[in-house]
Design a protein around this motif. Structure first.
Motif, PDB file in Angstrom:
ATOM      1  N   LEU A 207       0.844  -1.205   0.000  1.00 11.64           N
ATOM      2  CA  LEU A 207       0.000   0.000   0.000  1.00 11.64           C
ATOM      3  C   LEU A 207       0.878   1.253   0.000  1.00 11.64           C
ATOM      4  O   LEU A 207       0.707   2.165  -0.802  1.00 11.64           O
ATOM      5  CB  LEU A 207      -0.902  -0.018   1.231  1.00 11.64           C
ATOM      6  N   ILE A 208       1.883   1.266   0.914  1.00 11.69           N
ATOM      7  CA  ILE A 208       2.689   2.467   1.151  1.00 11.69           C
ATOM      8  C   ILE A 208       3.738   2.684   0.055  1.00 11.69           C
ATOM      9  O   ILE A 208       3.956   3.806  -0.417  1.00 11.69           O
ATOM     10  CB  ILE A 208       3.398   2.360   2.517  1.00 11.69           C
ATOM     11  N   THR A 209       4.390   1.594  -0.392  1.00 11.65           N
ATOM     12  CA  THR A 209       5.546   1.786  -1.297  1.00 11.65           C
ATOM     13  C   THR A 209       5.207   1.530  -2.771  1.00 11.65           C
ATOM     14  O   THR A 209       6.020   1.813  -3.631  1.00 11.65           O
ATOM     15  CB  THR A 209       6.707   0.832  -0.909  1.00 11.65           C
ATOM     16  N   VAL A 210       4.020   0.977  -3.052  1.00 11.29           N
ATOM     17  CA  VAL A 210       3.672   0.673  -4.448  1.00 11.29           C
ATOM     18  C   VAL A 210       2.401   1.420  -4.891  1.00 11.29           C
ATOM     19  O   VAL A 210       2.429   2.230  -5.814  1.00 11.29           O
ATOM     20  CB  VAL A 210       3.469  -0.853  -4.660  1.00 11.29           C
ATOM     21  N   ALA A 211       1.294   1.174  -4.183  1.00 12.56           N
ATOM     22  CA  ALA A 211      -0.001   1.738  -4.631  1.00 12.56           C
ATOM     23  C   ALA A 211      -0.021   3.270  -4.550  1.00 12.56           C
ATOM     24  O   ALA A 211      -0.332   3.952  -5.536  1.00 12.56           O
ATOM     25  CB  ALA A 211      -1.128   1.143  -3.786  1.00 12.56           C
ATOM     26  N   LEU A 212       0.346   3.814  -3.383  1.00 11.00           N
ATOM     27  CA  LEU A 212       0.229   5.274  -3.210  1.00 11.00           C
ATOM     28  C   LEU A 212       1.205   6.053  -4.092  1.00 11.00           C
ATOM     29  O   LEU A 212       0.803   7.047  -4.740  1.00 11.00           O
ATOM     30  CB  LEU A 212       0.364   5.630  -1.726  1.00 11.00           C
ATOM     31  N   PRO A 213       2.474   5.626  -4.225  1.00  9.55           N
ATOM     32  CA  PRO A 213       3.358   6.348  -5.146  1.00  9.55           C
ATOM     33  C   PRO A 213       2.849   6.339  -6.597  1.00  9.55           C
ATOM     34  O   PRO A 213       2.943   7.348  -7.302  1.00  9.55           O
ATOM     35  CB  PRO A 213       4.686   5.590  -5.013  1.00  9.55           C
ATOM     36  N   ALA A 214       2.248   5.225  -7.022  1.00  8.25           N
ATOM     37  CA  ALA A 214       1.720   5.145  -8.395  1.00  8.25           C
ATOM     38  C   ALA A 214       0.525   6.094  -8.551  1.00  8.25           C
ATOM     39  O   ALA A 214       0.398   6.816  -9.550  1.00  8.25           O
ATOM     40  CB  ALA A 214       1.302   3.716  -8.715  1.00  8.25           C
ATOM     41  N   LEU A 215      -0.334   6.117  -7.526  1.00  6.88           N
ATOM     42  CA  LEU A 215      -1.478   7.051  -7.558  1.00  6.88           C
ATOM     43  C   LEU A 215      -0.978   8.499  -7.634  1.00  6.88           C
ATOM     44  O   LEU A 215      -1.412   9.293  -8.469  1.00  6.88           O
ATOM     45  CB  LEU A 215      -2.310   6.883  -6.276  1.00  6.88           C
ATOM     46  N   ASP A 216      -0.016   8.831  -6.747  1.00  6.83           N
ATOM     47  CA  ASP A 216       0.503  10.206  -6.675  1.00  6.83           C
ATOM     48  C   ASP A 216       1.123  10.620  -8.004  1.00  6.83           C
ATOM     49  O   ASP A 216       0.860  11.712  -8.527  1.00  6.83           O
ATOM     50  CB  ASP A 216       1.567  10.311  -5.563  1.00  6.83           C
ATOM     51  N   GLU A 217       1.932   9.711  -8.580  1.00  6.15           N
ATOM     52  CA  GLU A 217       2.705  10.063  -9.795  1.00  6.15           C
ATOM     53  C   GLU A 217       1.766  10.379 -10.961  1.00  6.15           C
ATOM     54  O   GLU A 217       1.894  11.399 -11.635  1.00  6.15           O
ATOM     55  CB  GLU A 217       3.640   8.888 -10.149  1.00  6.15           C
ATOM     56  N   VAL A 218       0.752   9.546 -11.150  1.00  4.02           N
ATOM     57  CA  VAL A 218      -0.138   9.759 -12.309  1.00  4.02           C
ATOM     58  C   VAL A 218      -1.097  10.918 -12.042  1.00  4.02           C
ATOM     59  O   VAL A 218      -1.391  11.728 -12.913  1.00  4.02           O
ATOM     60  CB  VAL A 218      -0.907   8.459 -12.655  1.00  4.02           C
ATOM     61  N   GLN A 219      -1.565  11.027 -10.782  1.00  2.00           N
ATOM     62  CA  GLN A 219      -2.489  12.122 -10.444  1.00  2.00           C
ATOM     63  C   GLN A 219      -1.793  13.456 -10.708  1.00  2.00           C
ATOM     64  O   GLN A 219      -2.371  14.377 -11.268  1.00  2.00           O
ATOM     65  CB  GLN A 219      -2.866  12.011  -8.955  1.00  2.00           C
ATOM     66  N   THR A 220      -0.511  13.529 -10.327  1.00  2.00           N
ATOM     67  CA  THR A 220       0.247  14.780 -10.516  1.00  2.00           C
ATOM     68  C   THR A 220       0.540  15.006 -11.998  1.00  2.00           C
ATOM     69  O   THR A 220       0.375  16.090 -12.547  1.00  2.00           O
ATOM     70  CB  THR A 220       1.586  14.683  -9.736  1.00  2.00           C
ATOM     71  N   GLY A 221       0.947  13.902 -12.661  1.00  2.00           N
ATOM     72  CA  GLY A 221       1.377  14.059 -14.064  1.00  2.00           C
ATOM     73  C   GLY A 221       0.226  14.253 -15.024  1.00  2.00           C
ATOM     74  O   GLY A 221       0.282  15.094 -15.917  1.00  2.00           O
ATOM     75  N   LEU A 222      -0.852  13.455 -14.835  1.00  2.00           N
ATOM     76  CA  LEU A 222      -1.940  13.467 -15.837  1.00  2.00           C
ATOM     77  C   LEU A 222      -3.193  14.178 -15.340  1.00  2.00           C
ATOM     78  O   LEU A 222      -4.087  14.470 -16.105  1.00  2.00           O
ATOM     79  CB  LEU A 222      -2.295  12.018 -16.213  1.00  2.00           C
ATOM     80  N   ASP A 223      -3.265  14.357 -13.997  1.00  2.00           N
ATOM     81  CA  ASP A 223      -4.467  14.951 -13.398  1.00  2.00           C
ATOM     82  C   ASP A 223      -5.729  14.203 -13.840  1.00  2.00           C
ATOM     83  O   ASP A 223      -6.740  14.785 -14.210  1.00  2.00           O
ATOM     84  CB  ASP A 223      -4.602  16.441 -13.770  1.00  2.00           C
ATOM     85  N   CYS A 224      -5.619  12.864 -13.836  1.00  2.00           N
ATOM     86  CA  CYS A 224      -6.779  12.030 -14.208  1.00  2.00           C
ATOM     87  C   CYS A 224      -6.906  10.926 -13.161  1.00  2.00           C
ATOM     88  O   CYS A 224      -6.078  10.000 -13.115  1.00  2.00           O
ATOM     89  CB  CYS A 224      -6.577  11.420 -15.601  1.00  2.00           C
ATOM     90  N   ALA A 225      -7.922  11.033 -12.309  1.00  2.00           N
ATOM     91  CA  ALA A 225      -8.083  10.086 -11.193  1.00  2.00           C
ATOM     92  C   ALA A 225      -8.250   8.666 -11.714  1.00  2.00           C
ATOM     93  O   ALA A 225      -7.679   7.714 -11.163  1.00  2.00           O
ATOM     94  CB  ALA A 225      -9.279  10.488 -10.340  1.00  2.00           C
ATOM     95  N   ARG A 226      -9.011   8.507 -12.803  1.00  2.00           N
ATOM     96  CA  ARG A 226      -9.251   7.149 -13.314  1.00  2.00           C
ATOM     97  C   ARG A 226      -7.952   6.480 -13.740  1.00  2.00           C
ATOM     98  O   ARG A 226      -7.649   5.351 -13.358  1.00  2.00           O
ATOM     99  CB  ARG A 226     -10.217   7.205 -14.498  1.00  2.00           C
ATOM    100  N   ARG A 227      -7.168   7.193 -14.521  1.00  2.00           N
ATOM    101  CA  ARG A 227      -5.917   6.586 -14.995  1.00  2.00           C
ATOM    102  C   ARG A 227      -4.936   6.372 -13.840  1.00  2.00           C
ATOM    103  O   ARG A 227      -4.195   5.390 -13.810  1.00  2.00           O
ATOM    104  CB  ARG A 227      -5.311   7.462 -16.100  1.00  2.00           C
ATOM    105  N   ALA A 228      -5.004   7.261 -12.855  1.00  2.00           N
ATOM    106  CA  ALA A 228      -4.131   7.096 -11.674  1.00  2.00           C
ATOM    107  C   ALA A 228      -4.496   5.804 -10.941  1.00  2.00           C
ATOM    108  O   ALA A 228      -3.615   5.036 -10.521  1.00  2.00           O
ATOM    109  CB  ALA A 228      -4.276   8.294 -10.747  1.00  2.00           C
ATOM    110  N   ARG A 229      -5.783   5.526 -10.819  1.00  2.00           N
ATOM    111  CA  ARG A 229      -6.231   4.315 -10.115  1.00  2.00           C
ATOM    112  C   ARG A 229      -5.913   3.053 -10.900  1.00  2.00           C
ATOM    113  O   ARG A 229      -5.513   2.044 -10.332  1.00  2.00           O
ATOM    114  CB  ARG A 229      -7.730   4.417  -9.804  1.00  2.00           C
TER     115      ARG A 229
END
Ligand code: COD
Ligand code: ATP
Length: 283
Positions: free
Chosen positions: A179-201
């Motif tokens: 959760l801490i080292t894989v899921a959340l960093p991936a969510l953060d990276e895409v949310q910041t880069g693409l600003d698309c919640a669906r693609r981040a998830r």
């Protein structure tokens, strides 16, 4: 029987706030598409016995549980109380779904995170990904380890025994590393880069699928089934993940391949829901 108290009392405002965040996260997870092999609002994936309606009925049956367990955590109750409440919640889930296991993993891991959020907020602390995971282990880790697997016949406990895998319990006891080292960093990276919640998830789900020893996959497809999903998820990410122009086609192709193989990474879905919950708490 002090653990009965929060059930008898109306949930606190704090408990209700935490519960709403959990239910939002679980709804977000089931509504997300594409999710290889998993139930969504589009189809039932690799599942013949449940669909999105089953999940929504189950979610409705758990609406009071997450508030009550947050209040138990706030009051500093021991794991035995949480476990008792969790088992009652499982019974309510099974009644609502006609005996189908939709949220056993979520009742456990999100129940513990909700209880830890209640404990922290009752002491004026602001829960975040690090403090929340640490609170679960510090308050209840020893008792969770001692309690061991309640059921020797569950799919997960059989997979843990047969293959020596790390299941939901081990993920919690190690401080929610995926959760801490894989899921959340991936969510953060895409949310910041693409600003698309669906693609981040979707990116976060694939990142977890690439790493997690998911006992759902082990009981459905054995080590070969787990290896197939991990390998295909890594390939998806290596080819750009959701940043690639054809990300949707490739994600749907893996969804269809998992359905054909009766594979469903339910553990990864639970970790994704937990990540959505933590993002909600941190906002
Ligand atoms: C530990 C739990 C999940 C039992 O799990 P078990 O290993 O026996 O297998 P089971 O197949 O029933 O459920 C496992 C679920 O965890 C998820 N999961 C599978 N692998 C993983 C993993 N590596 N990481 C995280 N979640 C996973 C899947 O969604 C799966 O459905 C839990 O249901 C339990 O012990 N419940 C008893 C009541 C309780 O203690 N409640 C606590 C409330 S705070
Ligand atoms: N969207 C989802 N679709 C399917 N499973 C999910 C989803 N989200 C979370 N899960 C998790 O996966 C579990 C269901 O997977 P699975 O059906 O393989 O488990 P099972 O009920 O133990 O196995 P079986 O259905 O073969 O008896 C749920 O308990 C839940 O924890």
């Amino acid at each position: 029987m002090s653990h009965l108290l929060p059930l008898r009392r109306a949930p606190t405002a704090q408990g209700r706030t935490i519960a709403r965040a959990v239910v939002r996260a679980l709804h977000t997870e089931v509504a997300l598409y594409p999710k290889p092999g998993l139930v969504s609002l589009i189809d039932s994936g690799a599942h013949h016995d449940m669909d999105a309606t089953t999940f929504l009925r189950s979610l409705f049956s758990l609406r009071h549980y997450f508030a009550a367990i947050a209040d138990l955590g706030a009051a500093g109750h021991p794991f035995a109380s949480l476990q008792w409440l969790g088992m009652r919640a499982e019974q309510r889930m099974l009644t609502a779904t006609g005996g189908i296991n939709t949220h056993r993993g979520a009742i456990f891991c999100l129940g513990l995170l909700a209880a830890a959020a209640g404990w922290q907020r009752a002491r004026g602390q602001r829960p975040d990904r690090t403090t929340l995971a640490r609170t679960v282990v510090e308050l209840w880790g020893e008792a969770i380890a001692e309690a061991g697997s309640l059921s020797r016949t569950s799919n997960g406990s059989r997979a843990v025994r047969r293959y020596g895998a790390r299941g939901a319990r081990e993920e919690v006891l190690e401080g929610f590393p995926t959760l801490i080292t894989v899921a959340l960093p991936a969510l953060d990276e895409v949310q910041t880069g693409l600003d698309c919640a669906r693609r981040a998830r979707v990116q976060a789900l694939f990142a977890v699928m690439a790493e997690l020893e998911d006992t759902n996959l082990l009981h459905r497809g054995g080590p070969d089934g787990l290896a197939f999903v991990q390998r295909e998820a890594r390939l998806f990410l290596e080819r750009g993940g959701v940043h690639a122009p054809d990300w949707m086609e490739r994600a749907v192709a893996l969804h269809r391949a998992c359905v054909q193989r009766h594979l469903s990474p339910g553990g990864a879905a639970d970790v994704l829901a937990a990540a959505c919950f933590l993002k909600d708490l941190e906002e």
